[in-house]
Design an enzyme around this catalytic site. Structure first.
Site, short mmCIF file in Angstrom:
data_model
loop_
_atom_site.label_atom_id
_atom_site.label_comp_id
_atom_site.label_asym_id
_atom_site.label_seq_id
_atom_site.Cartn_x
_atom_site.Cartn_y
_atom_site.Cartn_z
N GLY A 263 0.84 -1.20 0.00
CA GLY A 263 0.00 0.00 0.00
C GLY A 263 0.87 1.24 0.00
N HIS B 170 -13.77 10.97 10.93
CA HIS B 170 -12.64 10.74 10.00
C HIS B 170 -12.84 11.51 8.71
CE1 HIS B 170 -11.53 7.41 12.65
NE2 HIS B 170 -10.35 7.40 12.03
N LYS C 292 -12.32 7.65 3.83
CA LYS C 292 -12.19 6.40 4.58
C LYS C 292 -13.20 5.36 4.10
CE LYS C 292 -11.79 4.62 9.30
NZ LYS C 292 -10.66 3.76 8.91
N1 LIG Z 1 -3.56 1.39 12.32
C1 LIG Z 1 -3.43 2.70 12.14
O1 LIG Z 1 -2.81 3.41 12.97
C2 LIG Z 1 -4.01 3.33 10.92
C3 LIG Z 1 -4.74 2.56 10.07
N2 LIG Z 1 -5.22 3.08 8.92
C4 LIG Z 1 -5.87 2.14 8.03
O2 LIG Z 1 -4.97 1.84 6.97
C5 LIG Z 1 -5.71 1.51 5.79
C6 LIG Z 1 -5.21 2.36 4.63
O3 LIG Z 1 -5.52 3.72 4.89
P1 LIG Z 1 -5.04 4.88 3.89
O4 LIG Z 1 -3.57 4.84 3.74
O5 LIG Z 1 -5.71 6.11 4.35
O6 LIG Z 1 -5.72 4.38 2.52
P2 LIG Z 1 -5.29 4.75 1.02
O7 LIG Z 1 -6.48 4.42 0.19
O8 LIG Z 1 -4.70 6.11 0.96
O9 LIG Z 1 -4.11 3.71 0.72
C7 LIG Z 1 -4.29 2.36 0.47
C8 LIG Z 1 -3.28 1.96 -0.59
O10 LIG Z 1 -3.34 0.53 -0.72
C9 LIG Z 1 -3.25 0.24 -2.11
N3 LIG Z 1 -3.78 -1.10 -2.34
C10 LIG Z 1 -5.07 -1.50 -2.49
N4 LIG Z 1 -5.12 -2.82 -2.73
C11 LIG Z 1 -3.85 -3.27 -2.70
C12 LIG Z 1 -3.27 -4.54 -2.86
N5 LIG Z 1 -4.01 -5.64 -3.11
N6 LIG Z 1 -1.91 -4.65 -2.77
C13 LIG Z 1 -1.15 -3.57 -2.54
N7 LIG Z 1 -1.64 -2.32 -2.39
C14 LIG Z 1 -2.99 -2.18 -2.46
C15 LIG Z 1 -4.05 1.35 -2.79
O11 LIG Z 1 -3.74 1.46 -4.17
C16 LIG Z 1 -3.58 2.55 -1.98
O12 LIG Z 1 -2.41 3.12 -2.53
C17 LIG Z 1 -7.18 1.70 6.17
O13 LIG Z 1 -7.73 0.46 6.55
C18 LIG Z 1 -7.12 2.63 7.36
O14 LIG Z 1 -8.22 2.52 8.19
C19 LIG Z 1 -5.04 4.38 8.61
C20 LIG Z 1 -4.37 5.23 9.45
C21 LIG Z 1 -3.79 4.75 10.70
O1 LIG Z 2 -8.54 5.50 7.92
C1 LIG Z 2 -7.91 6.23 8.73
O2 LIG Z 2 -7.51 7.36 8.45
C2 LIG Z 2 -7.65 5.69 10.07
N1 LIG Z 2 -7.92 4.44 10.29
C3 LIG Z 2 -7.74 3.74 11.52
C4 LIG Z 2 -9.07 3.32 12.07
O3 LIG Z 2 -9.96 2.91 11.30
O4 LIG Z 2 -9.24 3.34 13.29
C5 LIG Z 2 -6.86 4.50 12.48
C6 LIG Z 2 -7.08 5.98 12.49
O5 LIG Z 2 -8.31 6.23 13.06
C7 LIG Z 2 -6.99 6.55 11.08
#
Ligand SMILES: NC(=O)C1=CN([C@@H]2O[C@H](COP(=O)(O)OP(=O)(O)OC[C@H]3O[C@@H](n4cnc5c(N)ncnc54)[C@H](O)[C@@H]3O)[C@@H](O)[C@H]2O)C=CC1
Ligand SMILES: O=C(O)C1=N[C@H](C(=O)O)C[C@H](O)C1
Length: 245
Positions: free
Chosen positions: A8, A131, A135
């Site tokens: 990703g 958010h 999302k």
């Molecule tokens: N645990 C944490 O602290 C956090 C978790 N998240 C979570 O992370 C995830 C991603 O969030 P964002 O970066 O905002 O999303 P985003 O949509 O900006 O990025 C996701 C990326 O994954 C790529 N992707 C999709 N399918 C794929 C595959 N099969 N193989 C490789 N790459 C693939 C997409 O093309 C995109 O570039 C969400 O589930 C979000 O909730 C987001 C922020 C913090």
């Molecule tokens: O999608 C996001 O941006 C985030 N995803 C995570 C969640 O679903 O809890 C972590 C954070 O809230 C940002």
């Protein structure tokens, strides 16, 4: 030097992780993979970090587990049944640990921890998460996990469900029910990631609030997880234990 691969890598979080890994003196970014790329490049990694999409993360994780790679997963969508599936994969493999965390923000982890501690002391508790509108999942993984922790703490203490006399209304007005805890999801331009846990009873309201102002805020937690995952249990959920909580 720990060899790190990112899944990703072109996304909002993945790109930030690539920058953080490149800036860490003890890590080397060996693969930056996004949708449509072959996963083979990740074979050069010791630890793979996944920030993709709830719809594809299980497939990615299975690929890592089958190859004995350590995986740090920030992608959301892990309910108890998905976690059981990951556990079953890990019992069939001899190497590779998995750490799945709904939130790597230190403050967010503390917010969840404090909510869990406070939950048995109040008659009512509800969660409101806000958010950015890009999302994919609702409620957020953080809100879902907070509700699970709060519900478990209340069940253990023998606290009754939050009172609610609603008998009629518009569907959805009371939010989603996660283990008996109401969770409300707001999608708002200008927002990043925010959550309030509101507790109430006996003439007082207690609100625990956390705000992620940017995605850099998650990086200390992600880097900590990359450093620690080789020495953890086969499956760890959340970074609480890594912080000594
Ligand atoms: N645990 C944490 O602290 C956090 C978790 N998240 C979570 O992370 C995830 C991603 O969030 P964002 O970066 O905002 O999303 P985003 O949509 O900006 O990025 C996701 C990326 O994954 C790529 N992707 C999709 N399918 C794929 C595959 N099969 N193989 C490789 N790459 C693939 C997409 O093309 C995109 O570039 C969400 O589930 C979000 O909730 C987001 C922020 C913090
Ligand atoms: O999608 C996001 O941006 C985030 N995803 C995570 C969640 O679903 O809890 C972590 C954070 O809230 C940002």
């Amino acid at each position: 030097m720990t060899k790190v691969g990112v899944l990703g890598a072109q996304g909002r979080m993945g790109a930030e992780v690539c920058r953080a890994v490149e800036g860490a003196g003890d890590m080397e970014l060996v693969a930056a993979v996004d949708q449509g790329d072959a996963l083979d490049a990740l074979s050069a990694a010791e630890v793979v970090v996944d920030f993709t999409h709830p719809g594809v993360v299980m497939e990615n994780l299975r690929w890592c587990v089958e190859r004995g790679l350590h995986a740090v997963v920030g992608t959301t969508g892990f309910d108890p049944s998905r976690l059981d599936t990951v556990r079953s994969w890990l019992t069939g493999e001899s190497s590779g640990n998995v750490l799945i965390a709904p939130n790597f923000g230190i403050g967010a982890v503390l917010m969840m921890h404090f909510a869990q501690k406070a939950a048995p002391f109040f008659e009512s508790v509800e969660i409101v998460e806000t958010h950015h509108p890009h999302k994919a999942d609702a409620p957020s993984g953080t809100a879902y996990r907070t509700a699970e922790l709060v519900a478990a703490a209340r069940a253990e203490a023998g606290v009754a469900p939050s009172p609610d006399a609603t008998t009629s209304g518009v569907e959805g007005a009371r939010g989603a029910d996660v283990d008996g805890v109401r969770v409300h999801a707001v999608r708002m331009s200008g927002a990043v990631a925010h959550q309030e846990v509101v507790l109430g009873g006996h003439g007082e309201l207690f609100t625990i609030r956390h705000d992620s102002m940017n995605r850099e805020s998650f990086m200390p937690g992600v880097l900590l997880a990359v450093r620690k995952v080789p020495e953890l249990e086969r499956l760890t959920v959340g970074i609480e234990a890594l912080l000594g909580l």
